[in-house]
Motif scaffolding. Structure first.
Motif, mmCIF file in Angstrom:
data_model
loop_
_atom_site.group_PDB
_atom_site.id
_atom_site.type_symbol
_atom_site.label_atom_id
_atom_site.label_comp_id
_atom_site.label_asym_id
_atom_site.label_seq_id
_atom_site.Cartn_x
_atom_site.Cartn_y
_atom_site.Cartn_z
ATOM 1 N N MET A 182 -6.787 -2.397 7.260
ATOM 2 C CA MET A 182 -5.886 -2.705 5.618
ATOM 3 C C MET A 182 -6.474 -3.994 5.267
ATOM 4 O O MET A 182 -5.804 -4.779 4.971
ATOM 5 C CB MET A 182 -4.725 -2.317 5.696
ATOM 6 C CG MET A 182 -3.836 -0.805 7.041
ATOM 7 S SD MET A 182 -2.427 -1.094 7.151
ATOM 8 C CE MET A 182 -1.794 -0.545 5.760
ATOM 9 N N TYR A 183 -7.475 -4.019 4.579
ATOM 10 C CA TYR A 183 -7.986 -5.403 4.533
ATOM 11 C C TYR A 183 -7.705 -6.040 2.488
ATOM 12 O O TYR A 183 -6.643 -6.897 2.741
ATOM 13 C CB TYR A 183 -9.518 -5.206 4.283
ATOM 14 C CG TYR A 183 -10.507 -4.964 5.549
ATOM 15 C CD1 TYR A 183 -9.850 -5.930 6.682
ATOM 16 C CD2 TYR A 183 -11.061 -3.503 5.841
ATOM 17 C CE1 TYR A 183 -10.279 -5.110 7.722
ATOM 18 C CE2 TYR A 183 -11.969 -3.875 6.789
ATOM 19 C CZ TYR A 183 -11.986 -4.443 7.556
ATOM 20 O OH TYR A 183 -12.056 -4.046 8.999
ATOM 21 N N SER A 184 -6.802 -4.820 2.106
ATOM 22 C CA SER A 184 -6.445 -5.145 1.353
ATOM 23 C C SER A 184 -5.081 -5.863 1.037
ATOM 24 O O SER A 184 -4.790 -6.623 0.088
ATOM 25 C CB SER A 184 -5.920 -4.298 -0.371
ATOM 26 O OG SER A 184 -5.305 -2.770 0.787
ATOM 27 N N ARG A 185 -4.346 -5.829 2.357
ATOM 28 C CA ARG A 185 -3.360 -5.903 2.504
ATOM 29 C C ARG A 185 -3.109 -7.596 2.754
ATOM 30 O O ARG A 185 -2.452 -8.616 2.729
ATOM 31 C CB ARG A 185 -2.759 -5.672 3.800
ATOM 32 C CG ARG A 185 -2.259 -4.242 3.517
ATOM 33 C CD ARG A 185 -0.592 -3.920 2.948
ATOM 34 N NE ARG A 185 -0.354 -3.093 2.688
ATOM 35 C CZ ARG A 185 -0.009 -1.590 2.549
ATOM 36 N NH1 ARG A 185 -1.141 -1.293 1.809
ATOM 37 N NH2 ARG A 185 0.421 -1.023 2.823
ATOM 38 N N LEU A 186 -4.366 -8.433 3.185
ATOM 39 C CA LEU A 186 -4.890 -9.732 2.951
ATOM 40 C C LEU A 186 -4.100 -10.738 2.187
ATOM 41 O O LEU A 186 -3.639 -11.658 2.205
ATOM 42 C CB LEU A 186 -5.951 -9.746 3.838
ATOM 43 C CG LEU A 186 -6.711 -8.877 5.162
ATOM 44 C CD1 LEU A 186 -7.961 -9.577 5.599
ATOM 45 C CD2 LEU A 186 -5.159 -10.043 6.160
ATOM 46 N N ASP A 187 -4.809 -9.634 1.040
ATOM 47 C CA ASP A 187 -4.915 -10.184 -0.695
ATOM 48 C C ASP A 187 -3.600 -10.388 -0.641
ATOM 49 O O ASP A 187 -2.960 -11.176 -1.261
ATOM 50 C CB ASP A 187 -5.795 -9.507 -1.462
ATOM 51 C CG ASP A 187 -5.439 -10.835 -2.574
ATOM 52 O OD1 ASP A 187 -5.791 -11.845 -3.144
ATOM 53 O OD2 ASP A 187 -5.451 -9.762 -3.621
ATOM 54 N N ASP A 188 -2.682 -9.297 -0.545
ATOM 55 C CA ASP A 188 -1.011 -9.210 -0.905
ATOM 56 C C ASP A 188 -0.760 -11.094 0.057
ATOM 57 O O ASP A 188 0.749 -11.020 -0.720
ATOM 58 C CB ASP A 188 -0.608 -8.362 -0.740
ATOM 59 C CG ASP A 188 -1.243 -6.135 -1.282
ATOM 60 O OD1 ASP A 188 -1.791 -6.852 -2.420
ATOM 61 O OD2 ASP A 188 -1.131 -5.867 -0.843
ATOM 62 N N LEU A 189 -1.038 -10.854 0.696
ATOM 63 C CA LEU A 189 -0.832 -11.576 2.333
ATOM 64 C C LEU A 189 -0.450 -12.556 1.484
ATOM 65 O O LEU A 189 0.241 -13.917 1.866
ATOM 66 C CB LEU A 189 -1.111 -11.201 3.391
ATOM 67 C CG LEU A 189 0.372 -11.864 4.602
ATOM 68 C CD1 LEU A 189 1.208 -11.861 4.705
ATOM 69 C CD2 LEU A 189 -1.168 -11.913 6.043
ATOM 70 N N GLY A 190 -1.957 -13.297 1.095
ATOM 71 C CA GLY A 190 -1.977 -14.350 0.752
ATOM 72 C C GLY A 190 -1.323 -14.397 -0.882
ATOM 73 O O GLY A 190 -0.984 -15.971 -0.642
ATOM 74 N N ILE A 191 -0.767 -13.774 -1.223
ATOM 75 C CA ILE A 191 -0.731 -13.839 -3.088
ATOM 76 C C ILE A 191 0.493 -14.327 -2.527
ATOM 77 O O ILE A 191 2.099 -15.376 -3.037
ATOM 78 C CB ILE A 191 -0.376 -12.724 -3.560
ATOM 79 C CG1 ILE A 191 -2.124 -12.907 -4.164
ATOM 80 C CG2 ILE A 191 0.592 -12.607 -5.522
ATOM 81 C CD1 ILE A 191 -2.833 -11.172 -4.898
ATOM 82 N N ASP A 192 1.831 -13.479 -1.571
ATOM 83 C CA ASP A 192 2.808 -13.238 -1.008
ATOM 84 C C ASP A 192 3.684 -15.134 -0.226
ATOM 85 O O ASP A 192 4.275 -15.916 -0.105
ATOM 86 C CB ASP A 192 3.448 -12.826 -0.276
ATOM 87 C CG ASP A 192 3.470 -11.484 -0.295
ATOM 88 O OD1 ASP A 192 3.541 -11.257 -2.080
ATOM 89 O OD2 ASP A 192 3.499 -10.547 -0.382
ATOM 90 N N LEU A 193 2.131 -15.752 -0.090
ATOM 91 C CA LEU A 193 2.571 -16.955 1.129
ATOM 92 C C LEU A 193 2.257 -17.977 0.003
ATOM 93 O O LEU A 193 3.084 -19.002 -0.509
ATOM 94 C CB LEU A 193 1.479 -16.997 2.095
ATOM 95 C CG LEU A 193 1.440 -18.152 2.877
ATOM 96 C CD1 LEU A 193 2.156 -18.830 3.490
ATOM 97 C CD2 LEU A 193 -0.408 -18.014 3.886
ATOM 98 N N SER A 194 1.614 -17.674 -0.678
ATOM 99 C CA SER A 194 1.503 -18.879 -1.997
ATOM 100 C C SER A 194 2.166 -18.257 -3.103
ATOM 101 O O SER A 194 2.076 -20.090 -3.519
ATOM 102 C CB SER A 194 -0.186 -18.401 -2.889
ATOM 103 O OG SER A 194 -0.378 -17.903 -4.022
ATOM 104 N N SER A 195 2.882 -17.843 -3.032
ATOM 105 C CA SER A 195 4.594 -17.964 -4.042
ATOM 106 C C SER A 195 5.518 -19.074 -3.831
ATOM 107 O O SER A 195 6.129 -19.586 -4.310
ATOM 108 C CB SER A 195 4.844 -16.244 -4.748
ATOM 109 O OG SER A 195 5.088 -15.977 -2.998
ATOM 110 N N ARG A 196 5.086 -19.099 -2.147
ATOM 111 C CA ARG A 196 6.062 -19.577 -1.489
ATOM 112 C C ARG A 196 5.874 -21.363 -1.372
ATOM 113 O O ARG A 196 6.625 -22.268 -1.027
ATOM 114 C CB ARG A 196 6.834 -18.867 -0.850
ATOM 115 C CG ARG A 196 7.923 -17.159 -0.565
ATOM 116 C CD ARG A 196 8.258 -16.511 0.145
ATOM 117 N NE ARG A 196 7.043 -16.939 1.163
ATOM 118 C CZ ARG A 196 6.439 -15.590 1.641
ATOM 119 N NH1 ARG A 196 6.732 -14.607 0.732
ATOM 120 N NH2 ARG A 196 5.786 -15.361 2.116
ATOM 121 N N SER A 197 4.479 -21.344 -0.601
ATOM 122 C CA SER A 197 4.531 -22.629 -0.003
ATOM 123 C C SER A 197 2.506 -23.503 -0.708
ATOM 124 O O SER A 197 2.955 -24.033 -0.336
ATOM 125 C CB SER A 197 3.757 -22.348 1.217
ATOM 126 O OG SER A 197 3.114 -21.495 1.503
#
Length: 351
Positions: free
Chosen positions: A175-190
């Motif tokens: 589920m490689y597209s989820r990696l981009d979502d995870l990165g965006i989520d992470l960047s929004s907080r940290s």
């Protein structure tokens, strides 16, 4: 700490003062935290005998210590003791139980306590949800992991280890597209750190989307983010998988301008490309003149990259040859890229 609390207790007794609940809690928690549960239970019994009623905090300290020492049967016994003492668990206790059972990998117990919290309409603490996410990630239970992650995504910053566990599950399930979502989520907080760029670029590289990779690279340029060997190797691996030797050659020639020093993964990419028909003699000669091939071997590439793309033929050959050597032979050598390339070349020639 236990000694100081006991000394304070004895001093209060000497002065004819009634010891406080806080003093007893400190003693019980200190002994339990050090694994001295017999002493902890002695003082728990003593406080009851002098008429001090334990509170949930008293038992929560014991539960936390039992969890620390993986004494999960004792946690159940402690809960029964709470009930018999007329001190039912509150939402702090239930959240603590969720965390301790999560850390112990006791998913059924964790889920049962979670259902109790929901049924009692108690507050579910964010760190309890994070513990559940980690537990599901550890067991690779994708659907439950995602369900809980969605609840916590916008309320708390996840630790890097937790993010990596999530990423590994996504990679395992392709589920490689989820990696981009995870990165965006992470960047929004940290903020956008190295892990964020790694996740986002890896997502598009695994999908072999040149457009997606170019988009992330542009964002890095706009943010003035520095390249590292992980970023370079992600792109190189995608080009290798696409057999896009033109862009592969171009990026290899730009590594120095990006201030990226190749590691064993980069060397492996080049050797694997040569095996597939890429003319890498010029790059190898350049690296030889730079003295790179005589440097000690380093592995600087993020482990998520290797999890997604695999180690490649060269790295697997290196591992196989290395493990076949006697321990003394391994220790005597100063392992350089030149030695590894030579060993693999001679090994294949023999085959």
């Amino acid at each position: 700490m236990a000694g100081a609390a006991v000394a304070a207790l004895l001093e209060m007794v000497d002065y004819g003062l009634r010891p406080s609940l806080e003093i007893y809690n400190s003693i019980i928690h200190a002994y339990a935290g050090n694994g001295n549960f017999d002493d902890a239970m002695f003082f728990l019994k003593e406080m009851k005998e002098i008429g001090l009623e334990p509170e949930t905090d008293t038992y929560d300290g014991l539960i936390k210590a039992y969890g620390q020492y993986k004494m999960y049967d004792e946690i159940s016994t402690c809960l029964k003791m709470m009930e018999s003492d007329g001190c039912p668990p509150d939402h702090f206790t239930y959240n603590l139980l969720i965390r301790e059972f999560s850390h112990g990998g006791l998913l059924q117990k964790m889920e049962r306590v979670h259902r109790i919290v929901i049924s009692k309409q108690m507050n579910l603490q964010p760190n309890s949800l994070v513990a559940m996410v980690e537990a599901y990630a550890n067991f690779g239970i994708l659907d439950k992991m995602e369900k809980v992650y969605r609840k916590v995504a916008n309320s708390i910053s996840l630790k890097e280890d937790t993010v990596r566990k999530l990423a590994e599950v996504y990679i395992k399930n392709l589920m490689y597209s989820r990696l981009d979502d995870l990165g965006i989520d992470l960047s929004s907080r940290s903020g956008r750190d190295d892990l964020v760029w790694c996740l986002r670029l890896l997502s598009h590289a695994c999908l072999l989307s040149r457009k997606g990779m170019d988009s992330v690279i542009r964002e890095m340029d706009e943010a003035k983010a520095s390249w590292n060997v992980t970023i370079a190797n992600i792109i190189l691996l995608a080009y290798l998988k696409m057999k896009d030797f033109k862009h592969l050659r171009s990026l290899l020639s730009q590594l120095q301008s990006h201030r990226v020093r190749p590691d064993i993964t980069t060397i492996g990419i080049l050797i694997d490309a040569i095996e597939r028909g890429f003319d890498g003699s010029e790059t190898l000669e350049t690296w030889r003149k730079m003295g790179l091939l005589h440097r000690a071997v380093e592995l600087k590439t993020d482990s998520l990259v290797l999890a997604a793309f695999g180690k490649g033929h060269f790295l697997r050959d290196c591992e196989a040859i290395y493990t076949s050597l006697e321990p003394e032979a391994r220790d005597k050598k100063r392992w350089t890229y030149h030695i590894l390339i030579d060993l693999v070349t001679r090994h294949k020639a023999k085959q």
